[in-house]
Design a protein around this motif. Structure first.
Motif, PDB file in Angstrom:
ATOM      1  N   ASP A 208      27.902  42.388  35.196  1.00  0.00           N
ATOM      2  CA  ASP A 208      26.492  42.588  35.533  1.00  0.00           C
ATOM      3  C   ASP A 208      25.982  41.505  36.473  1.00  0.00           C
ATOM      4  O   ASP A 208      24.788  41.405  36.724  1.00  0.00           O
ATOM      5  N   ARG A 209      26.897  40.677  37.006  1.00  0.00           N
ATOM      6  CA  ARG A 209      26.530  39.644  37.971  1.00  0.00           C
ATOM      7  C   ARG A 209      26.677  40.171  39.392  1.00  0.00           C
ATOM      8  O   ARG A 209      27.566  40.992  39.662  1.00  0.00           O
ATOM      9  N   PRO A 210      25.855  39.690  40.336  1.00  0.00           N
ATOM     10  CA  PRO A 210      26.096  40.007  41.751  1.00  0.00           C
ATOM     11  C   PRO A 210      27.445  39.446  42.190  1.00  0.00           C
ATOM     12  O   PRO A 210      27.802  38.323  41.823  1.00  0.00           O
ATOM     13  N   VAL A 211      28.211  40.233  42.932  1.00  0.00           N
ATOM     14  CA  VAL A 211      29.545  39.815  43.371  1.00  0.00           C
ATOM     15  C   VAL A 211      29.616  39.889  44.892  1.00  0.00           C
ATOM     16  O   VAL A 211      29.239  40.897  45.494  1.00  0.00           O
ATOM     17  N   LEU A 212      30.099  38.807  45.506  1.00  0.00           N
ATOM     18  CA  LEU A 212      30.346  38.781  46.945  1.00  0.00           C
ATOM     19  C   LEU A 212      31.840  38.663  47.178  1.00  0.00           C
ATOM     20  O   LEU A 212      32.567  38.058  46.374  1.00  0.00           O
ATOM     21  N   LEU A 213      32.297  39.218  48.287  1.00  0.00           N
ATOM     22  CA  LEU A 213      33.713  39.205  48.639  1.00  0.00           C
ATOM     23  C   LEU A 213      33.884  38.460  49.951  1.00  0.00           C
ATOM     24  O   LEU A 213      33.178  38.725  50.925  1.00  0.00           O
ATOM     25  N   THR A 214      34.817  37.502  49.981  1.00  0.00           N
ATOM     26  CA  THR A 214      35.091  36.779  51.222  1.00  0.00           C
ATOM     27  C   THR A 214      36.587  36.753  51.480  1.00  0.00           C
ATOM     28  O   THR A 214      37.405  36.666  50.554  1.00  0.00           O
ATOM     29  N   ALA A 215      36.939  36.862  52.753  1.00  0.00           N
ATOM     30  CA  ALA A 215      38.335  36.795  53.184  1.00  0.00           C
ATOM     31  C   ALA A 215      38.552  35.449  53.869  1.00  0.00           C
ATOM     32  O   ALA A 215      37.889  35.140  54.867  1.00  0.00           O
ATOM     33  N   THR A 216      39.458  34.641  53.330  1.00  0.00           N
ATOM     34  CA  THR A 216      39.683  33.306  53.885  1.00  0.00           C
ATOM     35  C   THR A 216      40.846  33.299  54.870  1.00  0.00           C
ATOM     36  O   THR A 216      41.577  34.284  55.010  1.00  0.00           O
ATOM     37  N   LYS A 217      41.005  32.148  55.509  1.00  0.00           N
ATOM     38  CA  LYS A 217      42.082  31.887  56.465  1.00  0.00           C
ATOM     39  C   LYS A 217      41.964  32.794  57.692  1.00  0.00           C
ATOM     40  O   LYS A 217      42.971  33.130  58.329  1.00  0.00           O
ATOM     41  N   VAL A 218      40.720  33.222  58.027  1.00  0.00           N
ATOM     42  CA  VAL A 218      40.472  34.015  59.240  1.00  0.00           C
ATOM     43  C   VAL A 218      40.125  33.024  60.341  1.00  0.00           C
ATOM     44  O   VAL A 218      38.953  32.761  60.634  1.00  0.00           O
TER      45      VAL A 218
END
Length: 486
Positions: free
Chosen positions: A156-166
Motif C-alpha cells: 500500500d506504499r507508493p512505489v517508484l522504479l529506477t534503472a541504474t547504470k544508464v
C-alpha cells in the motif's frame, strides 16, 4: 562562570591573563567570540518521511544512495552483498528533508545470512512511506526483480522504479522494457555520473507525504546519541536487537556482518536513545582496505557524532589488543564511555578471576569508565545499560564552579606541591574549567608541570568530584617571562 568573570577573578588575584602562553586561544575561546566554547546540542529537526531503497544484490543501490545524498555515506565496493542492514541517512532536496534507507540485496528465496539481509529489506518496506526499486539496466529485469515487483505491487506504499547504470543513451531501449514490471515509468539514472538523478529526486518528493506515517517522540532536547563499538563478533548487533526489542541489525556467526553504521531510536528505561550499531574494528584504519577501510572510517565518524560510546568486550575471551585500541579511540575522541562485558552467560568462576587480573593490567587507564556485565543472548542485566549511560553523560556534562575548583586546588597543592624542575618549583596560580563534553580544565602556572603530576591532579579531581564515565582534559598555560626594561 564566563570568560569575562574568569578574567576578573584572575585580576583580583593580581594575575595578568595576557602573560600566559597556550595554543588554543584565551581560556578555551577557540573562535574568538569572547565566550567559552561549548559542545552545542544538535538542532532538532521535524520528523521526515522515509524512502526505502530496495533491489537485488549488486544493482548499485548504495552508489545511487550516495548520489542522492550528495556525499559518500554508504559503503560501496564492486562485490555483491556489501550492504546488509537497514541504514538510514538524512537527505535534502529542493528544501525538503527526507530519510533514505539503504538496504541489502533482496532475494525472496534466499537462505542463511542472505535470508536475514532480505528480511531487513522487507522490514524497511513495512516502515517506509515510499519505496524505490532499483534495477540494473545493463542486465534487465531478472526473475528476482520480477518477484520483488510482485511483492511491491501488493504493497500500500507508493512505489517508484529506477534503472541504474544508464551512463549513455545506448541502454534507453532496455530501460523502456522495464515497463513490464507493472510499477509505472522507469527512471533512468547513473549513480556513478549523476545522470537523471535530479528527475528521480523530483519524482521521489512527489511520491513522499509531507510527514511520515509513524512518528517516534524524542522529547524536546532530542535523544542522546550512543555508539555501539567493538571488535568484530562481540555481539553489538545482538545487543541492539535486544534493547530495541526487534531484529534491527543482521546477526550471524560470520564476523564482520555489520558494514554500515545502523541508526535506531530505542526506548529504554523510560527514555528514548539513538543507538548506532557500527562495523567491527578489525585492524588499524591505516592498514585496512576496500570496504573494511570505509567501514572503519564510518565507525570513527559514528563515535565522533555520538555523545557516549558503549564498547562491547567479549567477557568469555581474554581482553585483546583490538579491544584496547577501540577504547583508546573513544577516549581520544573525548566521548563518555561505558564498558559492556558481553556473553556473561559463558563466564565461569575461573574466567572471572582471570578477567579481574586483565582489568587491573590492561584497562587500568580507564578505571573511571562505567562497567556493566551483560548477555545480549539471554537479556541478562541489559536493563543496567541505561543507568550507566546516564551516569556517564552526567559526568560528561558536569561543570565545577571556579571558586570551588580553586579552593580545592589550593588544598591539594599545599599538601602535595608540584615537583621541582630545573631547580625551580612551579606554582599553580589559577585554574578554571574551560568547557564540558568532555570536562576540560586549564591550569595557569609559573612553570611546566610534569606529566606525572598532571595525572596526580586528574586522579584527585575524580576522587573529589566524581567524573565517572568521562575522560578529563588538563591543559597547562605557562606564564611568559617578560623582557627586563633597560
Amino acid at each position: 562562570m564566563s570568560d569575562q568573570d574568569d578574567v576578573a577573578y584572575m585580576t583580583r588575584l593580581g594575575i595578568d591573563p595576557g602573560d600566559f602562553v597556550a595554543d588554543d586561544g584565551p581560556l578555551g575561546d577557540r573562535d574568538g567570540d569572547g565566550d567559552l566554547d561549548e559542545a552545542s546540542d544538535d538542532e532538532v529537526l521535524a520528523a521526515a518521511p522515509v524512502l526505502a531503497v530496495v533491489g537485488r544484490p549488486n544493482v548499485g543501490k548504495s552508489t545511487l544512495v550516495n548520489r542522492m545524498l550528495g556525499r559518500r555515506e554508504a559503503v560501496v565496493q564492486d562485490i555483491p552483498g556489501v550492504t546488509r542492514d537497514r541504514v538510514a541517512y538524512d537527505a535534502l532536496w529542493n528544501g525538503r528533508r527526507f530519510t533514505l534507507v539503504d538496504t541489502g540485496g533482496w532475494e525472496p528465496d534466499a537462505t542463511g545470512l542472505q535470508a536475514a539481509v532480505a528480511e531487513q529489506a522487507a522490514l524497511a518496506i513495512q516502515t517506509a512511506d515510499a519505496v524505490l526499486l532499483v534495477v540494473d539496466a545493463s542486465v534487465g529485469a531478472t526473475a528476482t526483480d520480477e518477484a520483488v515487483a510482485r511483492v511491491l505491487r501488493r504493497s500500500d506504499r507508493p512505489v517508484l522504479l529506477t534503472a541504474t547504470k544508464v551512463d549513455d543513451d545506448r541502454l534507453m531501449g532496455d530501460v523502456a522494457a522495464l515497463w513490464r514490471l507493472g510499477l509505472g515509468e522507469p527512471y533512468p539514472v547513473s549513480g556513478l555520473h549523476g545522470r537523471g538523478s535530479g528527475d528521480l529526486l523530483d519524482a521521489i518528493l512527489e511520491a513522499l507525504p509531507e510527514s511520515p506515517r509513524d512518528t517516534f517522540g524524542t522529547g524536546t532536547g532530542g535523544p542522546r546519541r550512543v555508539a555501539l563499538v567493538g571488535k568484530p563478533n562481540v555481539g553489538k548487533s545482538s545487543l541492539l536487537n535486544r534493547v530495541s526489542g526487534e531484529t534491527r541489525s543482521v546477526v550471524h556467526d560470520v564476523a564482520g556482518t555489520t558494514v554500515d553504521p545502523v541508526d535506531s531510536l530505542v526506548e529504554m528505561d523510560g527514555e528514548v536513545w539513538r543507538f548506532v550499531d557500527t562495523a567491527g574494528l578489525r585492524k588499524r584504519v591505516n592498514f585496512a582496505s576496500g570496504m573494511e577501510y570505509y567501514a572503519s572510517l564510518r565507525t570513527r565518524a559514528a563515535i565522533e557524532a555520538a555523545e557516549v560510546a558503549v564498547v562491547l568486550i567479549d567477557a568469555s575471551e581474554p581482553i585483546a589488543e583490538q579491544d584496547q585500541r577501540v577504547i583508546t579511540m573513544v577516549e581520544e575522541s573525548g566521548r563518555a564511555l561505558v564498558l559492556a562485558f558481553n556473553k556473561w552467560d559463558l563466564v565461569d568462576e575461573d574466567r572471572r578471576i582471570a578477567l579481574k587480573r586483565e582489568l587491573e593490567r590492561d584497562l587500568v587507564r580507564v578505571q573511571w569508565a562505567e562497567r556493566v556485565n551483560v548477555s545480549a543472548l539471554t537479556g541478562r542485566a541489559v536493563a543496567k545499560i541505561a543507568p550507566a549511560l546516564r551516569t556517564a553523560l552526567a559526568s560528561w556534562d558536569m561543570r565545577i564552579p571556579t571558586g570551588r575548583l580553586n579552593g580545592w586546588l589550593s588544598d591539594i597543592v599545599a599538601a602535595t606541591p608540584p615537583p621541582v624542575r630545573s631547580g625551580k618549583q612551579p606554582k599553580i596560580l589559577f585554574a578554571t574549567q574551560a568547557k564540558t563534553r568532555p570536562p576540560t580544565f586549564v591550569l595557569f602556572t609559573s612553570g611546566f608541570l610534569e606529566a606525572g603530576y598532571r595525572r596526580f591532579l586528574e586522579r584527585r579531581l575524580r576522587e573529589e568530584f566524581g567524573f565517572t564515565g568521562t575522560p578529563i582534559r588538563l591543559s597547562v598555560r605557562v606564564r611568559e617571562k617578560r623582557a627586563r626594561k633597560r
